[in-house]
Every structure is written in C-alpha cells, then in structure tokens.
Enzyme design. Structure first.
Site, mmCIF file in Angstrom:
data_model
loop_
_atom_site.group_PDB
_atom_site.id
_atom_site.type_symbol
_atom_site.label_atom_id
_atom_site.label_comp_id
_atom_site.label_asym_id
_atom_site.label_seq_id
_atom_site.Cartn_x
_atom_site.Cartn_y
_atom_site.Cartn_z
ATOM 1 N N ARG A 103 9.285 -9.702 -42.407
ATOM 2 C CA ARG A 103 8.135 -9.054 -43.049
ATOM 3 C C ARG A 103 7.516 -8.088 -42.066
ATOM 4 O O ARG A 103 7.151 -8.480 -40.963
ATOM 5 C CB ARG A 103 7.065 -10.098 -43.404
ATOM 6 C CG ARG A 103 7.355 -10.896 -44.583
ATOM 7 C CD ARG A 103 6.117 -11.518 -45.175
ATOM 8 N NE ARG A 103 5.185 -12.142 -44.239
ATOM 9 C CZ ARG A 103 4.068 -12.740 -44.618
ATOM 10 N NH1 ARG A 103 3.742 -12.782 -45.893
ATOM 11 N NH2 ARG A 103 3.275 -13.299 -43.753
ATOM 12 N N THR A 107 2.634 -3.868 -43.467
ATOM 13 C CA THR A 107 2.740 -3.685 -44.922
ATOM 14 C C THR A 107 3.077 -4.983 -45.655
ATOM 15 O O THR A 107 2.949 -5.044 -46.879
ATOM 16 C CB THR A 107 3.856 -2.680 -45.245
ATOM 17 O OG1 THR A 107 5.103 -3.270 -44.819
ATOM 18 C CG2 THR A 107 3.659 -1.363 -44.511
ATOM 19 N N ASP A 208 3.442 -20.414 -39.177
ATOM 20 C CA ASP A 208 4.659 -19.598 -39.238
ATOM 21 C C ASP A 208 5.877 -20.521 -39.107
ATOM 22 O O ASP A 208 6.129 -21.102 -38.043
ATOM 23 C CB ASP A 208 4.632 -18.571 -38.107
ATOM 24 C CG ASP A 208 5.747 -17.557 -38.253
ATOM 25 O OD1 ASP A 208 5.461 -16.358 -38.321
ATOM 26 O OD2 ASP A 208 6.940 -17.983 -38.295
ATOM 27 N N ASP A 211 8.435 -19.559 -36.294
ATOM 28 C CA ASP A 211 7.924 -19.861 -34.949
ATOM 29 C C ASP A 211 7.886 -21.363 -34.697
ATOM 30 O O ASP A 211 8.217 -21.827 -33.602
ATOM 31 C CB ASP A 211 6.519 -19.271 -34.776
ATOM 32 C CG ASP A 211 6.553 -17.766 -34.554
ATOM 33 O OD1 ASP A 211 7.632 -17.230 -34.227
ATOM 34 O OD2 ASP A 211 5.491 -17.128 -34.700
HETATM 35 C C1 PRP Z 1 8.691 -15.628 -43.234
HETATM 36 C C2 PRP Z 1 9.312 -16.655 -44.160
HETATM 37 C C3 PRP Z 1 9.787 -15.826 -45.314
HETATM 38 C C4 PRP Z 1 8.727 -14.767 -45.397
HETATM 39 C C5 PRP Z 1 7.798 -15.143 -46.515
HETATM 40 O O1 PRP Z 1 9.645 -14.955 -42.542
HETATM 41 O O2 PRP Z 1 10.348 -17.373 -43.565
HETATM 42 O O3 PRP Z 1 11.060 -15.225 -45.139
HETATM 43 O O4 PRP Z 1 8.002 -14.781 -44.151
HETATM 44 O O5 PRP Z 1 6.881 -14.147 -46.735
HETATM 45 P P1 PRP Z 1 6.852 -13.267 -48.050
HETATM 46 O O6 PRP Z 1 7.000 -14.214 -49.190
HETATM 47 O O7 PRP Z 1 5.491 -12.647 -47.976
HETATM 48 O O8 PRP Z 1 7.949 -12.270 -47.985
HETATM 49 P P2 PRP Z 1 9.282 -13.863 -41.417
HETATM 50 O O9 PRP Z 1 9.254 -12.510 -42.020
HETATM 51 O O10 PRP Z 1 8.038 -14.288 -40.681
HETATM 52 O O11 PRP Z 1 10.527 -13.882 -40.475
HETATM 53 P P3 PRP Z 1 11.141 -15.090 -39.608
HETATM 54 O O12 PRP Z 1 11.740 -16.069 -40.576
HETATM 55 O O13 PRP Z 1 12.148 -14.382 -38.792
HETATM 56 O O14 PRP Z 1 10.045 -15.718 -38.781
HETATM 57 N N1 URA Z 2 5.685 -16.873 -43.433
HETATM 58 C C1 URA Z 2 5.403 -18.047 -42.812
HETATM 59 O O1 URA Z 2 6.175 -18.511 -41.974
HETATM 60 N N2 URA Z 2 4.252 -18.671 -43.123
HETATM 61 C C2 URA Z 2 3.400 -18.205 -44.035
HETATM 62 O O2 URA Z 2 2.354 -18.839 -44.285
HETATM 63 C C3 URA Z 2 3.692 -16.977 -44.673
HETATM 64 C C4 URA Z 2 4.852 -16.340 -44.358
#
Ligand code: PRP
Ligand code: URA
Length: 217
Positions: A103, A107, A208, A211
C-alpha cells in the site's frame, strides 16, 4: 452471488484476541496466524465439490470421495505469506501463486511489484490469503489480476476485516466469497496531530500484520 462469512468459531475468536495483544511476540504471532488460517481454510472449503473414486481398504474395494477442484493459494506479499503454511496443513497439494502488492503510504492505493502467474489458470478455485482487509484495495486489485488471468472461482480469507474493505470488495466483485475471522469497527482517519496513527489502519485491529510477523515494526 458471493457471501461474506464472519466466523463464529470459538477457537478463531480466542486466537484473534491473542493476535490483537500488542505484547504477543513475533514467534507466537506467526504461530497464531498459521492456526487461524487453518481454521479459516476449513470453513472456506465446505462447498468444494466431490467426485466418487474407487478405494481399496484392507478388507474391500469401495467408493470414496475426492475433491473435484484443484486449489491455488494466492498469498498477497508480505503478510499473506504467514497464512500459507496453515492452509497447506489442510490442503498439502495446493499450488501457491504469489502476488506482491504494497500500500502506498500516502494514497493507500495498492502498488503491484511481483506477479509470476503462468499464462493460463492451473486451478479451479483460488484462495486469496491476506490477514488484513483494510480499505480493500489490495484484495480488489488481486481479484482483478486473477480474473484477468482467467480464474473463475475465487475466495478471500482474511483474519481481520474493516467494514469499509468488505463493502469495497463486495461492490467491485459481488461473485467472490469472503471468509473473515472478525469484522472490526472502522479504519483510522487521516492523522491530524503528530501522535495520531497513520490513515487506513483497522481499529481495534492488531497493528501492522507484516511488521508483527516479520519483526520489522
Ligand atoms: C497490508 C496487508 C494487506 C494490506 C491491506 O499490507 O497485509 O495486504 O495492507 O490494506 P488494504 O486493504 O487497505 O489494501 P502492506 O501494504 O502493509 O504490505 P506488507 O504486507 O508488505 O506489510
Ligand atoms: N495493514 C495492516 O497490516 N494492518 C492494518 O490495520 C491495515 C492494513
């Protein structure tokens, strides 16, 4: 018409509470993600069709059942990776096709960075796995990718979802089933002060998920 199934399984609810706890360390967090994923996969595969197959027991030949669909797991990198082993515990023959999305912090739009899907679909049922369905942008984009690929039957497995994300995905893809452990309250708004959390996080959520699994907070 796809359906949204919020689990009422006591084990899932118990384990999600442990996942939410800010003091749950990454090793325990990863184990819980895996366990909840197994339970969600059990619920999401209740409608998989069966075919009759002959089977020889030590005593006789009889007719058994075999799943009629090949199943593909589609983890959204990174956080979806942690759900794969849990689903594999039930579906060891499932193919795994990774989709890399993150994400954009400003944005909140998903940005694709990895996709090695083969040129034509190799499975009849795709299970998208991502622990968090927040705005729904990442899942919507992944379904778009899978449909362009030719996938016909798609389900989403998420541990925690926001109402906003569910609404977005069901409106864009009303044919897709969504299985979630729990639907939470809302998403964080744009921060006003320096101590406010970033926008687009699920409340109460668990923080997160990437993380917390990978120890990168
Ligand atoms: C997180 C999560 C989803 C996304 C959800 O990933 O694992 O993929 O955010 O958010 P959305 O529904 O608003 O799209 P992130 O983009 O943080 O990447 P990561 O898994 O690499 O930490
Ligand atoms: N991605 C995450 O990992 N946690 C949230 O709450 C939203 C997006």
């Amino acid at each position: 018409m796809g359906k949204v199934v919020q689990s009422d399984h006591p084990l899932i609810q118990h384990k999600i509470t442990l996942l939410r706890d800010k003091d749950t360390e990454p090793k325990k967090f990863r184990a819980l993600v895996r366990e909840v994923s197994t339970l969600l996969a059990y619920e999401a595969t209740l409608d998989v069709p069966l075919v009759d197959v002959p089977v020889e027991t030590p005593l006789a030949t009889t007719t058994g059942k075999e799943m009629a669909e090949r199943i593909g797991l589609v983890p959204i990198l990174r956080a979806g990776l942690g759900m794969v082993e849990g689903v594999w515990d039930l579906l060891p023959a499932a193919e795994v096709w990774h989709i890399g999305l993150y994400r954009d912090h400003k944005t909140l739009q998903p940005v694709e960075y990895y996709n090695k899907l083969p040129s034509y679909p190799t499975v009849q049922l795709c299970l998208i796995v991502d622990p968090m369905l927040a705005t729904g942008g990442s899942v919507e984009a992944t379904i778009d990718i899978l449909k362009r690929w030719g996938a016909k039957r798609i389900k989403v497995l998420s541990i925690i979802a926001a109402p906003e994300g569910i609404a977005r995905v069901t409106s864009a893809h009303p044919d897709v089933d969504i299985h979630v452990g729990v639907i939470d309250d809302h998403l964080t708004p744009e921060p006003i002060g320096p101590d406010d959390p970033p926008a687009g996080y699920i409340v109460p959520g668990l923080g997160d998920a990437g993380d917390r699994q990978f120890g990168t907070g």
